[in-house]
Design a protein around this motif. Structure first.
Motif, short mmCIF file in Angstrom:
data_model
loop_
_atom_site.label_atom_id
_atom_site.label_comp_id
_atom_site.label_asym_id
_atom_site.label_seq_id
_atom_site.Cartn_x
_atom_site.Cartn_y
_atom_site.Cartn_z
N LYS A 38 -114.50 -65.57 79.82
CA LYS A 38 -113.82 -64.49 79.11
C LYS A 38 -114.77 -63.34 78.80
CE LYS A 38 -110.86 -67.86 76.70
NZ LYS A 38 -110.47 -68.39 75.37
N TRP A 39 -114.20 -62.24 78.32
CA TRP A 39 -115.01 -61.16 77.77
C TRP A 39 -115.72 -61.68 76.53
CZ3 TRP A 39 -116.15 -56.45 79.69
CH2 TRP A 39 -115.35 -55.96 80.72
N GLU A 40 -116.99 -61.34 76.39
CA GLU A 40 -117.76 -61.73 75.22
C GLU A 40 -118.35 -60.49 74.57
OE1 GLU A 40 -118.18 -64.66 73.80
OE2 GLU A 40 -117.16 -65.91 75.30
N ALA B 63 -119.30 -55.13 75.16
CA ALA B 63 -118.80 -56.43 75.60
C ALA B 63 -119.08 -56.60 77.10
CB ALA B 63 -117.31 -56.56 75.33
N ALA C 240 -124.94 -62.70 75.93
CA ALA C 240 -123.48 -62.57 76.05
C ALA C 240 -123.02 -62.88 77.47
CB ALA C 240 -123.05 -61.16 75.64
N SER D 4 -117.53 -69.32 79.16
CA SER D 4 -116.16 -69.20 78.65
C SER D 4 -115.17 -68.64 79.67
CB SER D 4 -116.14 -68.31 77.41
OG SER D 4 -116.39 -66.94 77.75
N THR E 46 -119.26 -63.51 86.15
CA THR E 46 -119.01 -64.64 87.04
C THR E 46 -120.30 -64.92 87.80
OG1 THR E 46 -118.26 -63.19 88.84
CG2 THR E 46 -116.57 -64.07 87.33
N ARG F 112 -122.85 -66.56 77.77
CA ARG F 112 -121.66 -67.05 77.06
C ARG F 112 -120.41 -66.82 77.89
NH1 ARG F 112 -124.00 -64.37 72.57
NH2 ARG F 112 -122.35 -62.78 72.59
N SER F 113 -120.33 -65.66 78.54
CA SER F 113 -119.17 -65.35 79.37
C SER F 113 -119.10 -66.27 80.59
CB SER F 113 -119.22 -63.89 79.82
OG SER F 113 -118.10 -63.57 80.62
N TRP G 154 -121.42 -58.93 86.80
CA TRP G 154 -120.89 -58.64 85.47
C TRP G 154 -120.28 -57.25 85.40
CZ3 TRP G 154 -126.17 -59.07 86.42
CH2 TRP G 154 -126.92 -57.89 86.25
N ARG H 106 -118.14 -59.25 80.74
CA ARG H 106 -117.47 -60.36 81.42
C ARG H 106 -118.25 -60.65 82.69
NH1 ARG H 106 -111.32 -59.50 82.99
NH2 ARG H 106 -112.30 -57.87 84.27
#
Length: 368
Positions: free
Chosen positions: A363-365, A239, A354, A361, A243, A357-358, A261, A241
């Motif tokens: 969030k953790w993906e 997974a 991923a 979102s 920014t 996607r993070s 990340w 996360r």
């Protein structure tokens, strides 16, 4: 716990090469690999941009198992220039309209796709259908789904597919793999890595267009840092996360500038990474139970340097691209899988998908 036996750098590199080729491929590839002994395999470069002209073509003047046999370009002046510079016969020069007729040219054994990312899938699939083995430059495709299509097409055509991960053939990187995967200094507990440069080039370049590049610094530079964490540990992340920041939004209106990340690995290691088109980074630092090791520069074409417990690695640099292409030519000749097959490119794109996607979102993906 019983301690694993020590593995020397030489033994690790030798065993890794053997294991990478252990997967048998189809009889059709084995048949195609029955080539004239001692014959260098012909490579055609598709796309004659900066990397092809600045790195690959010069490297092909040093290779032992392959040579620059042909080119594919949409620019007639480049065709003339390259033909004269590298003594390429006219029959081995193609444009994008005549590309598929390369199937009839026995001089060309391998096609190296060095185009904008959005074109990787199309030309990898067309090259395989033309009966040629393929090297595709990184990042492999716009997303992991496209990677899977490319892998399937090459398997259907019984052609080998390799991704342009030159660092897997580079001795400093191989030492990092040995230290981390074999736990020479104990279990790796932490990795920090980053890769980037301050972009000062053409503001209209394809790399800044999302439709052509798929993304910005993450796709182009961050993929090395993702690879670095993966090959240091020999594990796949679960997974992520992420920014991001943009300090020059007018230049990076379509693509990411700087991304940060954190990756979760099965072993519980703390792994952080970053990529940028606005910072000059290029490092990999790992902490283990019994010491530390690092590379800086870690991802360049030359001049890599490293330390183990603060002491220099003292490993010579090599021509990475020449080693990479020579290895693939050997794989084609022997009918064995590359150590950096299409599946390796897909794994990186799963992480990148991923991360994006993070970023959306917050969030953790999960990766996969």
């Amino acid at each position: 716990m019983k301690q694993a036996p020590k593995t020397s750098r030489r033994d690790f590199i030798r065993k890794s090469s053997v294991l990478a080729g252990a997967l048998a491929v189809s009889p059709a590839i084995l048949s195609a690999a029955c080539l004239q002994p001692g014959k260098k395999l012909g490579i055609a470069l598709v796309g004659l941009g900066g990397y092809a002209g600045g790195q690959l073509a010069p490297a092909l003047q040093q290779t032992k198992n392959c040579y620059l046999a042909g080119i594919v370009t949409g620019t007639p002046s480049k065709a003339t220039e390259w033909a004269a510079k590298y003594n390429i016969p006219q029959k081995n020069i193609y444009n994008y309209q005549t590309f598929d007729s390369i199937a009839d040219n026995p001089d060309i054994d391998i096609i190296y796709v060095v185009l904008p990312v959005s074109m990787h899938k199309e030309y990898t699939i067309r090259a395989a259908r033309a009966g040629k083995h393929v090297i595709c430059e990184k990042p492999m495709a716009l997303n992991a789904a496209d990677c899977r299509e490319m892998i399937a097409a090459c398997k259907k055509a019984n052609r080998l597919l390799s991704i342009g991960y030159r660092l897997h053939f580079e001795p400093h990187t191989q030492e990092v793999m040995r230290l981390g995967q074999k736990q020479i200094l104990g279990k790796v507990t932490e990795i920090a890595t980053g890769n980037g440069f301050k972009y000062t080039g053409d503001p209209n370049a394809w790399r800044l267009k999302k439709a052509l590049a798929g993304g910005g610094g993450l796709m182009d530079m961050g993929i090395y840092a993702i690879q670095g964490a993966r090959y240091t540990l020999g594990q796949e992340p679960l997974a992520v996360r992420a920014t991001q920041e943009k300090t020059r939004p007018e230049l990076f209106s379509e693509v990411d500038e700087t991304v940060f990340w954190e990756l979760k690995f099965p072993g519980g290691q703390k792994v952080t990474g970053k990529s940028s088109y606005n910072n000059n980074w290029g490092f990999l630092r790992a902490k283990a139970d019994k010491g530390s090791f690092e590379l800086e520069p870690a991802y360049g074409y030359d001049g890599l340097d490293g330390k183990v417990n603060g002491k220099p690695m003292n490993i010579p640099n090599i021509n990475q691209q020449a080693a990479q292409m020579d290895d693939f030519a050997t794989c084609v000749r022997l009918g064995k899988q590359s150590r950096v097959p299409g599946e390796e490119g897909e794994k990186d794109m799963k992480v990148i998908d991923a991360i994006y996607r993070s970023l959306d979102s917050g969030k953790w993906e999960n990766i996969g």
